[in-house]
Write a protein that holds these residues in place. Structure first.
Motif, PDB file in Angstrom:
ATOM      1  N   GLN A  40       2.072   0.580  -7.567  1.00 15.72           N
ATOM      2  CA  GLN A  40       0.704   1.138  -8.213  1.00 15.72           C
ATOM      3  C   GLN A  40       0.013   2.451  -7.483  1.00 15.72           C
ATOM      4  O   GLN A  40      -0.727   3.064  -7.656  1.00 15.72           O
ATOM      5  CB  GLN A  40      -0.316   0.247  -8.599  1.00 15.72           C
ATOM      6  CG  GLN A  40      -0.036  -0.716  -9.716  1.00 15.72           C
ATOM      7  CD  GLN A  40       0.513  -0.066 -10.890  1.00 15.72           C
ATOM      8  OE1 GLN A  40       0.049   1.105 -11.303  1.00 15.72           O
ATOM      9  NE2 GLN A  40       1.758  -0.719 -11.461  1.00 15.72           N
ATOM     10  N   SER A  41       0.673   2.860  -5.953  1.00 17.46           N
ATOM     11  CA  SER A  41       0.375   3.700  -5.401  1.00 17.46           C
ATOM     12  C   SER A  41       0.410   5.177  -6.086  1.00 17.46           C
ATOM     13  O   SER A  41       1.261   5.282  -6.770  1.00 17.46           O
ATOM     14  CB  SER A  41       0.941   3.868  -3.844  1.00 17.46           C
ATOM     15  OG  SER A  41       2.485   3.976  -4.185  1.00 17.46           O
ATOM     16  N   ALA A  42      -0.328   6.204  -5.595  1.00 15.86           N
ATOM     17  CA  ALA A  42      -0.513   7.337  -6.143  1.00 15.86           C
ATOM     18  C   ALA A  42       1.042   7.958  -5.931  1.00 15.86           C
ATOM     19  O   ALA A  42       1.670   8.686  -6.957  1.00 15.86           O
ATOM     20  CB  ALA A  42      -1.434   8.658  -5.449  1.00 15.86           C
ATOM     21  N   LEU A  88       1.303  12.763   0.032  1.00 12.83           N
ATOM     22  CA  LEU A  88       1.855  12.258   1.614  1.00 12.83           C
ATOM     23  C   LEU A  88       0.866  10.996   1.857  1.00 12.83           C
ATOM     24  O   LEU A  88      -0.385  11.005   1.699  1.00 12.83           O
ATOM     25  CB  LEU A  88       1.277  13.456   2.518  1.00 12.83           C
ATOM     26  CG  LEU A  88       1.824  13.342   4.110  1.00 12.83           C
ATOM     27  CD1 LEU A  88       3.310  13.542   4.001  1.00 12.83           C
ATOM     28  CD2 LEU A  88       0.928  14.466   4.642  1.00 12.83           C
ATOM     29  N   GLU A  89       1.805   9.943   1.774  1.00 16.00           N
ATOM     30  CA  GLU A  89       1.024   8.513   1.989  1.00 16.00           C
ATOM     31  C   GLU A  89       1.712   7.864   3.167  1.00 16.00           C
ATOM     32  O   GLU A  89       2.981   7.967   3.042  1.00 16.00           O
ATOM     33  CB  GLU A  89       1.210   7.753   0.564  1.00 16.00           C
ATOM     34  CG  GLU A  89       0.013   8.127  -0.395  1.00 16.00           C
ATOM     35  CD  GLU A  89      -0.145   6.974  -1.547  1.00 16.00           C
ATOM     36  OE1 GLU A  89      -0.931   6.289  -1.453  1.00 16.00           O
ATOM     37  OE2 GLU A  89       1.063   6.851  -2.049  1.00 16.00           O
ATOM     38  N   ILE A  90       0.910   7.060   3.759  1.00 17.52           N
ATOM     39  CA  ILE A  90       1.624   6.525   4.931  1.00 17.52           C
ATOM     40  C   ILE A  90       2.358   5.515   4.432  1.00 17.52           C
ATOM     41  O   ILE A  90       3.625   5.022   4.793  1.00 17.52           O
ATOM     42  CB  ILE A  90       0.378   5.859   5.874  1.00 17.52           C
ATOM     43  CG1 ILE A  90      -0.194   6.869   6.334  1.00 17.52           C
ATOM     44  CG2 ILE A  90       1.003   4.700   6.895  1.00 17.52           C
ATOM     45  CD1 ILE A  90      -1.283   6.704   7.314  1.00 17.52           C
ATOM     46  N   SER A  91       1.991   4.742   3.321  1.00 18.68           N
ATOM     47  CA  SER A  91       3.022   3.577   2.812  1.00 18.68           C
ATOM     48  C   SER A  91       4.247   3.998   2.438  1.00 18.68           C
ATOM     49  O   SER A  91       5.263   3.234   2.572  1.00 18.68           O
ATOM     50  CB  SER A  91       2.209   2.891   1.776  1.00 18.68           C
ATOM     51  OG  SER A  91       1.605   3.797   0.516  1.00 18.68           O
ATOM     52  N   LEU A  92       4.331   5.215   1.995  1.00 20.22           N
ATOM     53  CA  LEU A  92       5.655   5.825   1.561  1.00 20.22           C
ATOM     54  C   LEU A  92       6.553   5.935   2.765  1.00 20.22           C
ATOM     55  O   LEU A  92       7.907   5.424   2.689  1.00 20.22           O
ATOM     56  CB  LEU A  92       5.467   7.243   0.711  1.00 20.22           C
ATOM     57  CG  LEU A  92       6.800   7.951   0.285  1.00 20.22           C
ATOM     58  CD1 LEU A  92       7.548   6.955  -0.865  1.00 20.22           C
ATOM     59  CD2 LEU A  92       6.173   9.161  -0.558  1.00 20.22           C
ATOM     60  N   PRO A 120      -8.762   6.008  -0.562  1.00 20.23           N
ATOM     61  CA  PRO A 120      -7.881   5.987  -1.648  1.00 20.23           C
ATOM     62  C   PRO A 120      -8.114   7.347  -2.704  1.00 20.23           C
ATOM     63  O   PRO A 120      -7.499   7.853  -3.434  1.00 20.23           O
ATOM     64  CB  PRO A 120      -7.293   4.864  -2.078  1.00 20.23           C
ATOM     65  CG  PRO A 120      -8.235   3.938  -1.708  1.00 20.23           C
ATOM     66  CD  PRO A 120      -8.944   4.730  -0.514  1.00 20.23           C
ATOM     67  N   ASN A 121      -9.463   7.568  -2.732  1.00 21.64           N
ATOM     68  CA  ASN A 121      -9.737   8.419  -3.641  1.00 21.64           C
ATOM     69  C   ASN A 121      -9.975   9.946  -3.294  1.00 21.64           C
ATOM     70  O   ASN A 121     -10.741  10.657  -3.888  1.00 21.64           O
ATOM     71  CB  ASN A 121     -11.070   8.117  -4.445  1.00 21.64           C
ATOM     72  CG  ASN A 121     -11.047   6.627  -5.328  1.00 21.64           C
ATOM     73  OD1 ASN A 121     -10.093   6.511  -5.806  1.00 21.64           O
ATOM     74  ND2 ASN A 121     -11.937   5.705  -4.953  1.00 21.64           N
TER      75      ASN A 121
END
Ligand SMILES: Nc1ncnc2c1ncn2[C@@H]1O[C@H](COP(=O)(O)OP(=O)(O)O)[C@@H](O)[C@H]1O
Ligand SMILES: [Mg+2]
Length: 353
Positions: A329-331, A309-313, A280-281
């Protein structure tokens, strides 16, 4: 001696940084009360999602503590969202203060993702929010909110049928998806489309809303035209990805809104960079970077923010649990919250201009 006048005098130089006017002149300081050396008042902001809330509070405290009689300052913060003015040819929706179009030149860039999640972010910050899914070609807001099996109910009223919106994730919503069968190709002609969009605007029991967010179909067409001509739009948000092709479409969208004399609130660059879930960093530029910034500079339109671009999104969208609720709290959730605040701030500026 401390009195209302000396308090207002001390606060007179404090400005709303966005509206660039004194808080006192804007009537944002109310219900002043003084008990010995303690001053209390209500700060009435123009949106519950004010991006500069903390700064304004600090500025007030600082200004008042300059009065030697003041020891403590207690500020209660509330908000009153201003209403966008309508042209004589336009018809407002009663009790709906601001209508925002989320648009893009082409599909698949994340328009619905941005529309759904900024709507939820504004609601989480305390605003009353509605979402109108006007994307006739791909009405996917119901899936993103996990309500695709819901039915909209119709109330018979003397003045005509009124649709009852669905309430989910803290927002009210209606969608084209509830009116068309899945898998059925949609061939709407201009006048039919015009009718259905007007129905979604005026014949829905929206109730009081600070913000009504409209998830637009991609491109430049009849829906955009109907919306611009019918209601006073607070402004448009253009979603793009960093790729060149997507940017070309974004430019086209900007030109259309300019021709329709619609205020462009700004550009959101979606899928800006990739954050791997196991690292995540780290972040990687997949589509090349800086496209949104470049477009914002060239077109002199504010950049509202970058969403990674995030998989959880994507998973959140597929599962019907938006990221603002599943991973706040995700980016990407944090980016979307900041974007929602930017939008709210710019709408206040437009309404009070
Ligand atoms: N920042 C992102 N990270 C990961 N997936 C995304 C992101 N933005 C959008 N998506 C996914 O990409 C697809 C298209 O997004 P969507 O919001 O439906 O685009 P549009 O409404 O512009 O057609 C969806 O599956 C969505 O979940
Ligand atoms: Mg969509």
């Amino acid at each position: 001696m401390l009195n209302n006048e000396s308090i207002l005098n001390a606060l007179q130089p404090v400005q709303d940084p966005e509206l660039k006017k004194s808080l006192v002149t804007l009537n944002m300081i109310r219900n002043i009360s003084i008990e010995d050396s303690k001053v209390k008042f209500t700060l009435v902001l123009t949106t519950p999602a004010c991006p500069l809330k903390e700064l304004i509070i600090q500025d007030c405290e600082k200004a008042l503590k300059e009065l030697p009689e003041v020891q403590t300052v207690e500020i209660e913060v509330t908000s009153e969202t201003p209403t966008q003015k309508a042209l004589p040819t336009q018809q407002s929706i009663s009790e709906v203060k601001n209508i925002i179009a989320v648009s893009s030149g082409k599909g698949g860039v994340g328009k619905s993702t941005v529309a759904v999640n900024t709507a939820i972010a504004l609601a989480q910050m305390g605003a009353k929010v509605g979402l109108l899914d006007a994307d006739i070609y791909g009405p996917n807001a119901p899936t993103m909110l996990g309500v695709e099996d819901y039915q909209v109910t119709v109330q018979k009223r003397p003045e005509g049928d009124i649709l009852e919106p669905i309430f989910s994730s803290g927002i009210k919503m209606v969608s084209m998806g509830f009116l068309i069968n899945p898998g059925q190709p949609v061939v709407w002609r201009g006048p039919m489309l015009n009718g259905i969009i007007r129905q979604f605007l005026y014949q829905v029991n929206w109730g009081p809303l600070d913000y009504l967010i409209v998830d637009m179909p991609p491109g430049t067409g009849d829906v955009q035209l109907t919306l611009a001509q019918s209601v006073p739009l607070a402004g448009a948000v253009i979603v793009t990805t960093p790729q060149n092709v997507s940017l070309v479409d974004a430019y086209r969208g900007v030109k259309m809104f300019e021709q329709l004399k619609i205020n462009i609130l700004g550009i959101v660059e979606n899928m800006s960079y990739f954050i791997p879930p196991d690292l995540p960093n780290h972040s990687y530029d997949i589509f090349g970077s800086g496209g949104g910034i470049k477009a914002s500079e060239e077109l002199q339109i504010p950049l509202l923010g970058l969403v990674p671009l995030e998989i959880s999104l994507r998973e959140g969208g597929d599962k019907g649990v938006p990221i603002l609720i599943s991973h706040p709290q995700s980016a990407s959730a944090r980016a979307l919250k900041l974007i929602a605040q930017q939008i709210a701030g710019k709408i206040s500026v437009a309404a009070l201009a």
